[in-house]
Motif scaffolding. Structure first.
Motif, short mmCIF file in Angstrom:
data_model
loop_
_atom_site.label_atom_id
_atom_site.label_comp_id
_atom_site.label_asym_id
_atom_site.label_seq_id
_atom_site.Cartn_x
_atom_site.Cartn_y
_atom_site.Cartn_z
N MET A 1 0.85 -1.19 0.00
CA MET A 1 0.00 0.00 0.00
C MET A 1 0.88 1.23 0.00
N ASP A 2 0.55 2.15 -0.89
CA ASP A 2 1.29 3.41 -0.91
C ASP A 2 0.53 4.45 -0.11
N PHE A 3 1.22 5.04 0.83
CA PHE A 3 0.61 6.10 1.63
C PHE A 3 1.02 7.42 0.98
N ASN A 4 0.16 7.87 0.03
CA ASN A 4 0.53 8.97 -0.85
C ASN A 4 -0.18 10.28 -0.57
N GLN A 5 -1.08 10.26 0.38
CA GLN A 5 -1.82 11.48 0.73
C GLN A 5 -2.28 11.33 2.17
N PRO A 6 -2.65 12.44 2.80
CA PRO A 6 -3.09 12.33 4.19
C PRO A 6 -4.20 11.29 4.35
N ALA A 7 -4.18 10.61 5.46
CA ALA A 7 -5.17 9.55 5.69
C ALA A 7 -6.56 10.14 5.75
N THR A 8 -7.50 9.46 5.10
CA THR A 8 -8.91 9.84 5.23
C THR A 8 -9.54 8.88 6.25
N GLU A 9 -10.84 8.99 6.43
CA GLU A 9 -11.51 8.10 7.39
C GLU A 9 -11.35 6.66 6.91
N ASN A 10 -11.05 5.76 7.82
CA ASN A 10 -10.82 4.37 7.44
C ASN A 10 -11.19 3.45 8.60
N PRO A 11 -11.16 2.14 8.39
CA PRO A 11 -11.66 1.23 9.43
C PRO A 11 -10.93 1.33 10.76
N ALA A 12 -9.67 1.80 10.73
CA ALA A 12 -8.94 1.90 11.99
C ALA A 12 -9.48 3.03 12.87
N ASP A 13 -10.27 3.92 12.27
CA ASP A 13 -10.84 5.04 13.03
C ASP A 13 -11.93 4.61 14.01
N ARG A 14 -12.41 3.39 13.86
CA ARG A 14 -13.51 2.99 14.75
C ARG A 14 -13.08 3.00 16.22
N GLN A 15 -11.80 2.66 16.45
CA GLN A 15 -11.25 2.72 17.81
C GLN A 15 -12.05 1.88 18.82
N ARG A 16 -12.41 0.68 18.38
CA ARG A 16 -13.06 -0.23 19.34
C ARG A 16 -12.00 -0.94 20.17
N VAL A 17 -10.88 -1.22 19.55
CA VAL A 17 -9.79 -1.93 20.24
C VAL A 17 -8.57 -1.00 20.31
N LEU A 18 -8.25 -0.39 19.17
CA LEU A 18 -7.19 0.62 19.17
C LEU A 18 -7.63 1.79 20.04
N GLY A 19 -6.66 2.47 20.61
CA GLY A 19 -7.00 3.63 21.43
C GLY A 19 -7.47 3.27 22.82
N LYS A 20 -7.62 1.98 23.08
CA LYS A 20 -8.07 1.54 24.40
C LYS A 20 -6.86 1.00 25.19
N SER A 21 -6.80 1.32 26.45
CA SER A 21 -5.72 0.79 27.29
C SER A 21 -5.80 -0.72 27.32
N THR A 22 -4.76 -1.37 26.83
CA THR A 22 -4.76 -2.83 26.70
C THR A 22 -3.47 -3.37 27.33
N PRO A 23 -3.58 -4.22 28.34
CA PRO A 23 -2.36 -4.77 28.95
C PRO A 23 -1.57 -5.57 27.92
N ARG A 24 -0.27 -5.63 28.10
CA ARG A 24 0.55 -6.32 27.11
C ARG A 24 0.19 -7.79 27.02
N THR A 685 0.50 8.39 9.39
CA THR A 685 0.22 7.03 8.89
C THR A 685 -1.29 6.88 8.74
N PRO A 686 -1.76 5.81 8.12
CA PRO A 686 -3.22 5.60 8.04
C PRO A 686 -3.86 5.56 9.42
N LEU A 687 -3.09 5.16 10.43
CA LEU A 687 -3.64 5.11 11.78
C LEU A 687 -3.55 6.46 12.49
N LYS A 688 -2.91 7.45 11.83
CA LYS A 688 -2.82 8.82 12.35
C LYS A 688 -2.05 8.88 13.67
#
Ligand code: MOS
Length: 727
Positions: A1-24, A685-688
């Motif tokens: 995947m080429d990251f050629n422009q600023p990220a637009t809205e994408n599936p990683a934006d849902r932040q159901r798991v990402l963005g949440k405090s998660t123990p290692r 990055t796409p994940l911002k």
């Protein structure tokens, strides 16, 4: 995947798991002692022998003779490798100095021999029987301070020249011209450099090692031994800290491979702790002159930073001016770097190389300047903020919320209540002080690949040669795949550190988190596209992944059904496009510190620390916080105790173990608070997201120093701020 422009809205934006405090997810393995670290991998190869290295006893000169006969005859000894006989000297492109000495010696403890024996004790005992005769050179090349005047005669390398600095500085209403020093520092990670190597046949080499950059390690071993990449296998799944000293292949890996080539058996080598400081790399000592000129209202009109750093000839030293071209505004600027060739061990990257040392100087200077101006140091920084590169106004920061960090930090810390008169707040035997500083660290991201394998049982496996140096890579990569595939984190298995996996960005330069999750994202997008195809839908973005199921239109299908005929594999690489070159990608912090300094002993206690960080989207607040507080601990070390003491006569670091090289311990750490602005940097990055692993260290030592000054009224410009300098 080429990251050629600023990220637009994408599936990683849902932040159901990402963005949440998660123990290692690897936490239980570590706390139960079952995580496989390099030296303990007894299972990977039968009949392991043990190698013990010998380092040079002089810093500069030549080996005249080496008698290994007694060592060879000692009990249990299988082989003695003399680096003077080797065909691999000097072929180490990733290091500045050859890993091995002989006949020429370039630094103390440069490796010169390895004894391979049945047991560790036998190897170590036999090493002591090697007789080496040296021809030692006379040199004054061990003392940076002594070489300073001569170095100043030479032209430095101009990093930034804008306007007319000298005139603007001479004409400024208020000026500061001070010199600051930072000592050489050691990474002092918990796990030493360690490798098990197995050489098979004509040249198939496997190493189980502790290394931050697996692909660089493969390349390094290929260069040394003249092998092809297909014939070299590197595995580094768990790393007990690195901080930059494990970026490149080092003596442990090459010596273990040489030992195995010689004996035909697996050989393991760990660098003994007392050898690490001088055998490997360190953060270079610096001398930094800073000049700032400002108008009465506090606007900076001139800023000059003259950085000087020791290095082995040909090295890069410590680029301590790294932040100064862009951190604060000012129309007239002169930023110069000088490298001073010396014969200490190799100076190379240590956590936040450049900024960590540079901000130790710059951020005291800013504090001193604010005092001269009669301004609040928070305000002084805020009014000199810049949203563009002062040397190239066309170039903007992708985002910069430094002023917001300053304001939030001041508010939360209760900065307004601090005592502005240095040395005048006392509680019993303790002088109390408050200080602050700004933090800056670049936020690069680089090419990174991953493979995602959806299993018939509906779970997913992610494979990439990314490493986890204690940073939490396993967890944020699992979170990324879980988010993208609508799974729980517990349904994702992450496999790292193996050179047979797709090549990632690796762990270094604060680029690991942003790059490796972007690579995982790219692979997941590809997997989603394959799943869409199988469901007869060309538009993967119309698919909804949740709870282990995928929905297209009014159809919902469990992932177990999608993969029922066998696993579905997708692999991809994220490549970062040129559009980002118009921007500066960086992270920012405001650090606030309270210290108490004992009036009788000069002992300093750091009572309270707060960091407000601007580092894009935070993928896992729990592990990101761990990174930042770890950096803050390191900053206390840099401010108050860490220093490799140079024996300027013999040319080595005298305090070369953890008894003599002091780092903070639990009892040194009191209250630490971290706040993330948690913005979205679509340019990154796409994940911002951006990295935070090095930001936490940037600026903090100066905040401690400024608090120390506020407590005592004694300004120390010479790190570390040890008791002798205040009493
Ligand atoms: Mo970092 S000093 O690139 O591990």
């Amino acid at each position: 995947m080429d990251f050629n422009q600023p990220a637009t809205e994408n599936p990683a934006d849902r932040q159901r798991v990402l963005g949440k405090s998660t123990p290692r997810i690897d936490g239980p393995l570590k706390t139960t002692g079952t995580a496989p670290y390099a030296y303990e991998r007894h299972d990977v190869a039968e009949g392991q022998l043990v190698g013990y290295p010998l380092g040079s006893a002089i810093a500069k000169g030549r080996i005249v003779s080496m008698d290994t006969s007694e060592a060879e005859a000692a009990p249990g000894v299988q082989a003695v490798i003399r680096t003077t006989d080797m065909d691999v000297l000097g072929k180490f492109q990733m290091n500045v100095v050859p890993l091995f000495g002989g006949p020429e010696i370039l630094h103390y403890h440069q490796a010169i021999a390895l004894v391979v024996a049945d047991s560790f004790e036998e190897a170590r005992a036999a090493t002591a029987l090697i007789r080496v005769e040296y021809d030692e050179d006379e040199t004054d090349g061990f003392d940076l301070a002594a070489r300073r005047e001569a170095a100043l005669e030479q032209e430095g390398e101009i990093e930034q020249e804008v306007g007319d600095f000298e005139t603007a500085f001479a004409e400024a209403a208020v000026t500061l011209d001070e010199t600051y020093t930072t000592p050489a520092e050691s990474h002092a990670m918990m796990e030493p450099h360690a490798t098990i190597a197995l050489w098979e046949g004509e040249g198939n080499l496997s190493v189980w090692t502790s290394n931050q950059m697996v692909a660089w390690n493969v390349q390094g071993l290929c260069d040394v031994f003249g092998l092809n990449k297909e014939n070299v296998h590197v595995d580094s799944p768990f790393i007990g800290g690195g901080f930059g000293v494990k970026l490149f292949v080092r003596a442990d890996a090459v010596l273990a491979a040489l030992g195995s080539r010689e004996t035909g058996r697996p050989v393991k080598v760990a660098l003994p702790r007392p050898m690490i400081a001088n055998n490997t790399t360190h953060r270079a000592e610096t001398i930094q002159r800073i000049r700032i000129g400002a108008n009465e209202d506090g606007t900076i009109t001139a800023i000059g930073h003259d950085g000087m750093s020791e290095t082995q000839p040909g090295g890069r030293g410590e680029n301590c001016t790294a932040q100064t071209p862009v951190f604060y505004a000012g129309p007239n600027r002169l930023i110069v770097n000088r490298l001073v060739d010396m014969y200490l061990p190799e100076a190379n990257a240590m956590r936040a190389p450049g900024e960590a040392s540079g901000l130790m100087a710059l951020e005291i200077a800013m504090d001193e300047m604010a005092e001269k101006l009669g301004m609040d140091p928070v305000e002084f920084r805020a009014i000199n903020d810049t949203q563009v590169d002062p040397g190239d106004p066309e170039k903007a920061f992708s985002e910069r919320h430094f002023v917001e960090c300053l304001r939030q930090g001041a508010e939360r810390f209760g900065w307004a209540d601090r005592n502005q008169e240095p040395g005048s707040r006392r509680e019993g035997m303790w002088l109390i002080g408050h200080g602050m500083a700004g933090g800056y660290r670049g936020a690069p991201s680089t090419t990174s690949a991953a493979r995602v394998r959806l299993q018939p049982d509906g779970t997913a496996i992610v494979e990439t040669d990314m490493t986890d140096i204690g940073t939490g890579s396993y967890t944020i990569i699992a979170q990324t795949a879980a988010e993208m595939l609508g799974l729980g984190v517990d349904k994702v298995e992450v496999r790292l550190g193996d050179s047979s996996f797709p090549v990632s960005a690796g762990s270094g330069g604060q680029w690991g988190a942003s790059s490796s999750t972007a690579g995982t994202y790219a692979a997941c997008v590809k997997l989603r596209e394959e799943i869409a195809r199988r469901l007869g839908n060309d538009d993967a973005s119309a698919l909804e992944f949740a709870d282990g199921k995928v929905t297209t239109g009014d159809r919902t299908v469990p992932l177990t059904e999608i993969a029922s005929d066998g696993e579905i594999v997708a692999e991809d690489t994220i490549n970062f496009g040129d559009f980002r070159e118009k921007f500066i990608l960086a992270t920012f912090a405001a650090h606030f510190v309270e210290v108490a300094v004992h009036v009788g002993t000069g002992e300093t206690r750091v009572r309270r620390m707060l960091a407000v960080c601007d580092a894009g989207r935070i993928l896992n607040p729990l592990s990101a916080r761990s990174q930042v507080i770890g950096g803050m601990v390191m900053g206390i070390g840099a401010a108050l105790m860490e220093e490799l003491a140079v024996d300027t006569g013999r040319g080595f670091f005298a305090n070369h173990d953890l008894a003599g090289y002091e780092v903070p311990v639990h009892a040194d750490i009191h209250e630490q608070e971290v706040v993330f602005l948690d913005t979205e940097d679509a340019t990154s990055t796409p994940l911002k997201a951006k990295g935070v692993g090095e930001l936490g260290l940037c600026g903090i030592a100066a905040a401690v120093a400024n608090a120390h000054y506020n407590a005592t009224g004694v300004r120390i410009r010479d790190y570390p701020l040890t008791l002798d300098k205040v009493l």
